[in-house]
Design a protein around this motif. Structure first.
Motif, PDB file in Angstrom:
ATOM      1  N   LEU A  90      50.978 -14.999  16.460  1.00 48.60           N
ATOM      2  CA  LEU A  90      52.288 -15.437  16.917  1.00 48.60           C
ATOM      3  C   LEU A  90      52.145 -16.770  17.618  1.00 48.60           C
ATOM      4  CD1 LEU A  90      53.647 -12.152  18.574  1.00 48.60           C
ATOM      5  CD2 LEU A  90      54.376 -13.140  16.402  1.00 48.60           C
ATOM      6  N   ASP A  91      53.149 -17.622  17.440  1.00 51.87           N
ATOM      7  CA  ASP A  91      53.193 -18.849  18.211  1.00 51.87           C
ATOM      8  C   ASP A  91      53.995 -18.588  19.486  1.00 51.87           C
ATOM      9  OD1 ASP A  91      55.884 -18.756  17.434  1.00 51.87           O
ATOM     10  OD2 ASP A  91      55.752 -20.514  16.148  1.00 51.87           O
ATOM     11  N   ARG A  92      54.219 -19.631  20.255  1.00 50.38           N
ATOM     12  CA  ARG A  92      54.891 -19.494  21.546  1.00 50.38           C
ATOM     13  C   ARG A  92      56.287 -18.885  21.401  1.00 50.38           C
ATOM     14  NH1 ARG A  92      57.784 -22.402  25.112  1.00 50.38           N
ATOM     15  NH2 ARG A  92      57.125 -22.246  27.270  1.00 50.38           N
ATOM     16  N   ALA A  93      57.035 -19.294  20.394  1.00 47.10           N
ATOM     17  CA  ALA A  93      58.389 -18.753  20.188  1.00 47.10           C
ATOM     18  C   ALA A  93      58.334 -17.259  19.876  1.00 47.10           C
ATOM     19  CB  ALA A  93      59.102 -19.513  19.072  1.00 47.10           C
ATOM     20  N   GLY A  94      57.384 -16.838  19.054  1.00 43.65           N
ATOM     21  CA  GLY A  94      57.231 -15.421  18.735  1.00 43.65           C
ATOM     22  C   GLY A  94      56.827 -14.607  19.948  1.00 43.65           C
ATOM     23  N   ILE A  95      55.987 -15.180  20.791  1.00 49.09           N
ATOM     24  CA  ILE A  95      55.591 -14.505  22.028  1.00 49.09           C
ATOM     25  C   ILE A  95      56.795 -14.365  22.948  1.00 49.09           C
ATOM     26  CG2 ILE A  95      54.213 -14.741  24.138  1.00 49.09           C
ATOM     27  CD1 ILE A  95      52.063 -16.114  22.332  1.00 49.09           C
ATOM     28  N   ALA A  96      57.561 -15.429  23.111  1.00 49.42           N
ATOM     29  CA  ALA A  96      58.720 -15.421  24.015  1.00 49.42           C
ATOM     30  C   ALA A  96      59.750 -14.368  23.602  1.00 49.42           C
ATOM     31  CB  ALA A  96      59.359 -16.801  24.082  1.00 49.42           C
ATOM     32  N   ARG A  97      59.812 -14.039  22.310  1.00 50.27           N
ATOM     33  CA  ARG A  97      60.753 -13.004  21.854  1.00 50.27           C
ATOM     34  C   ARG A  97      60.295 -11.597  22.241  1.00 50.27           C
ATOM     35  NH1 ARG A  97      61.137 -16.520  17.410  1.00 50.27           N
ATOM     36  NH2 ARG A  97      59.607 -15.368  16.191  1.00 50.27           N
ATOM     37  N   ARG A  98      59.029 -11.465  22.640  1.00 49.34           N
ATOM     38  CA  ARG A  98      58.473 -10.141  22.916  1.00 49.34           C
ATOM     39  C   ARG A  98      58.131  -9.896  24.378  1.00 49.34           C
ATOM     40  NH1 ARG A  98      57.387 -11.628  17.854  1.00 49.34           N
ATOM     41  NH2 ARG A  98      57.379 -10.039  16.228  1.00 49.34           N
ATOM     42  N   ILE A  99      58.339 -10.871  25.230  1.00 49.62           N
ATOM     43  CA  ILE A  99      58.093 -10.694  26.663  1.00 49.62           C
ATOM     44  C   ILE A  99      59.339 -11.113  27.427  1.00 49.62           C
ATOM     45  CG2 ILE A  99      55.598 -11.036  26.396  1.00 49.62           C
ATOM     46  CD1 ILE A  99      55.925 -13.810  27.646  1.00 49.62           C
ATOM     47  N   PRO A 100      59.452 -10.711  28.686  1.00 48.65           N
ATOM     48  CA  PRO A 100      60.672 -11.044  29.434  1.00 48.65           C
ATOM     49  C   PRO A 100      60.704 -12.470  29.980  1.00 48.65           C
ATOM     50  CG  PRO A 100      59.256  -9.633  30.752  1.00 48.65           C
ATOM     51  CD  PRO A 100      58.618  -9.750  29.398  1.00 48.65           C
ATOM     52  N   HIS A 101      59.804 -13.335  29.535  1.00 52.06           N
ATOM     53  CA  HIS A 101      59.766 -14.723  30.005  1.00 52.06           C
ATOM     54  C   HIS A 101      60.149 -15.656  28.869  1.00 52.06           C
ATOM     55  CE1 HIS A 101      57.030 -12.440  32.562  1.00 52.06           C
ATOM     56  NE2 HIS A 101      57.406 -13.256  33.517  1.00 52.06           N
ATOM     57  N   SER A 102      60.912 -16.682  29.190  1.00 52.36           N
ATOM     58  CA  SER A 102      61.313 -17.641  28.173  1.00 52.36           C
ATOM     59  C   SER A 102      61.224 -19.049  28.746  1.00 52.36           C
ATOM     60  CB  SER A 102      62.731 -17.335  27.686  1.00 52.36           C
ATOM     61  OG  SER A 102      63.639 -17.424  28.765  1.00 52.36           O
ATOM     62  N   GLY A 103      61.521 -20.020  27.907  1.00 49.61           N
ATOM     63  CA  GLY A 103      61.440 -21.402  28.347  1.00 49.61           C
ATOM     64  C   GLY A 103      60.042 -21.731  28.828  1.00 49.61           C
ATOM     65  N   SER A 104      59.956 -22.579  29.830  1.00 57.71           N
ATOM     66  CA  SER A 104      58.643 -22.985  30.319  1.00 57.71           C
ATOM     67  C   SER A 104      57.906 -21.862  31.035  1.00 57.71           C
ATOM     68  CB  SER A 104      58.775 -24.202  31.241  1.00 57.71           C
ATOM     69  OG  SER A 104      59.532 -23.881  32.391  1.00 57.71           O
ATOM     70  N   MET A 105      58.618 -20.780  31.388  1.00 61.10           N
ATOM     71  CA  MET A 105      57.967 -19.655  32.065  1.00 61.10           C
ATOM     72  C   MET A 105      57.172 -18.791  31.089  1.00 61.10           C
ATOM     73  SD  MET A 105      57.259 -18.698  34.989  1.00 61.10           S
ATOM     74  CE  MET A 105      56.172 -17.344  35.371  1.00 61.10           C
ATOM     75  N   CYS A 106      57.371 -18.954  29.792  1.00 54.45           N
ATOM     76  CA  CYS A 106      56.494 -18.307  28.807  1.00 54.45           C
ATOM     77  C   CYS A 106      55.226 -19.149  28.782  1.00 54.45           C
ATOM     78  CB  CYS A 106      57.153 -18.260  27.430  1.00 54.45           C
ATOM     79  SG  CYS A 106      56.071 -17.566  26.160  1.00 54.45           S
ATOM     80  N   LEU A 107      54.159 -18.623  29.353  1.00 49.16           N
ATOM     81  CA  LEU A 107      52.946 -19.402  29.583  1.00 49.16           C
ATOM     82  C   LEU A 107      51.952 -19.369  28.429  1.00 49.16           C
ATOM     83  CD1 LEU A 107      52.358 -18.289  33.284  1.00 49.16           C
ATOM     84  CD2 LEU A 107      53.437 -20.409  32.474  1.00 49.16           C
ATOM     85  N   LEU A 108      52.096 -18.435  27.514  1.00 44.04           N
ATOM     86  CA  LEU A 108      51.145 -18.276  26.418  1.00 44.04           C
ATOM     87  C   LEU A 108      51.593 -19.060  25.197  1.00 44.04           C
ATOM     88  CD1 LEU A 108      50.608 -14.434  26.812  1.00 44.04           C
ATOM     89  CD2 LEU A 108      49.196 -16.291  27.758  1.00 44.04           C
ATOM     90  N   ASP A 109      50.656 -19.741  24.548  1.00 45.38           N
ATOM     91  CA  ASP A 109      50.977 -20.550  23.366  1.00 45.38           C
ATOM     92  C   ASP A 109      50.738 -19.821  22.051  1.00 45.38           C
ATOM     93  OD1 ASP A 109      51.657 -22.768  24.914  1.00 45.38           O
ATOM     94  OD2 ASP A 109      49.641 -23.615  24.809  1.00 45.38           O
ATOM     95  N   ARG A 110      49.720 -18.942  22.013  1.00 51.99           N
ATOM     96  CA  ARG A 110      49.364 -18.337  20.732  1.00 51.99           C
ATOM     97  C   ARG A 110      48.699 -16.990  20.930  1.00 51.99           C
ATOM     98  NH1 ARG A 110      45.032 -18.295  17.019  1.00 51.99           N
ATOM     99  NH2 ARG A 110      43.670 -19.349  18.483  1.00 51.99           N
ATOM    100  N   LEU A 111      49.102 -16.043  20.120  1.00 54.68           N
ATOM    101  CA  LEU A 111      48.403 -14.763  20.011  1.00 54.68           C
ATOM    102  C   LEU A 111      47.273 -14.979  19.016  1.00 54.68           C
ATOM    103  CD1 LEU A 111      48.055 -11.660  20.252  1.00 54.68           C
ATOM    104  CD2 LEU A 111      49.739 -11.459  18.413  1.00 54.68           C
ATOM    105  N   ALA A 112      46.040 -14.821  19.476  1.00 57.31           N
ATOM    106  CA  ALA A 112      44.884 -15.044  18.607  1.00 57.31           C
ATOM    107  C   ALA A 112      44.466 -13.758  17.888  1.00 57.31           C
ATOM    108  CB  ALA A 112      43.713 -15.588  19.419  1.00 57.31           C
TER     109      ALA A 112
END
Length: 155
Positions: A7-29
């Protein structure tokens, strides 16, 4: 550990309660039923929301790990269902190897391993390293799920 999906950052942000710059993870490896590995370079961004006048201090690595744990929970949830609401209840045996992280070159490697858990709480072990594998932070964290406080904070 396998990587049935990345997952990229957008995919991660859809699965955690953080969005925008508060989504700190860039990639699911990689991830599996017991563990997760994510990468990020958000620690180097000048607009990182956790940055203070003193820089981005190393205790914030616990938040990076907590977001990986939240993502892991979201990935384990049944397809189409919402992940359990949760909050970080405690962080124990935390060892920080640096004072700040905004001066760390390269991507951070964020690892979390689910040690035990049930419908009400989960225990994870976490480690964050720099791109060379140098330890930056490690410890254990308890995430409490499906309590009125957790559901209120995620509403």
């Amino acid at each position: 550990m396998t990587a049935p999906q990345t997952l990229d950052r957008a995919g991660i942000a859809r699965r955690i309660p953080h969005s925008g710059s508060m989504c700190l993870l860039d990639r699911l490896a990689a991830w599996d039923a017991e563990s997760i590995h994510c990468t990020t370079a958000s620690h180097a961004h000048p607009d990182n929301p956790l940055r203070t006048a003193s820089g981005l201090l190393s205790p914030n690595l616990i938040e990076y790990a907590a977001q990986a744990m939240a993502l892991h929970g979201g990935l384990l949830a049944a397809e189409g269902s919402e992940p359990s609401a949760g909050f970080l209840a405690s962080a124990r045996n935390v060892r920080l190897s640096v004072a700040r992280i905004d001066d760390i070159a390269g991507e951070l490697q964020v690892h979390a391993q689910r040690l035990t858990g049930d419908q009400s709480q989960v225990l994870y072990q976490f480690a964050v390293t720099d791109a060379t594998g140098r330890p930056l932070a490690e410890g254990r964290a308890v995430v409490v799920l499906n309590t009125p406080l957790a559901m209120e904070n995620n509403a």
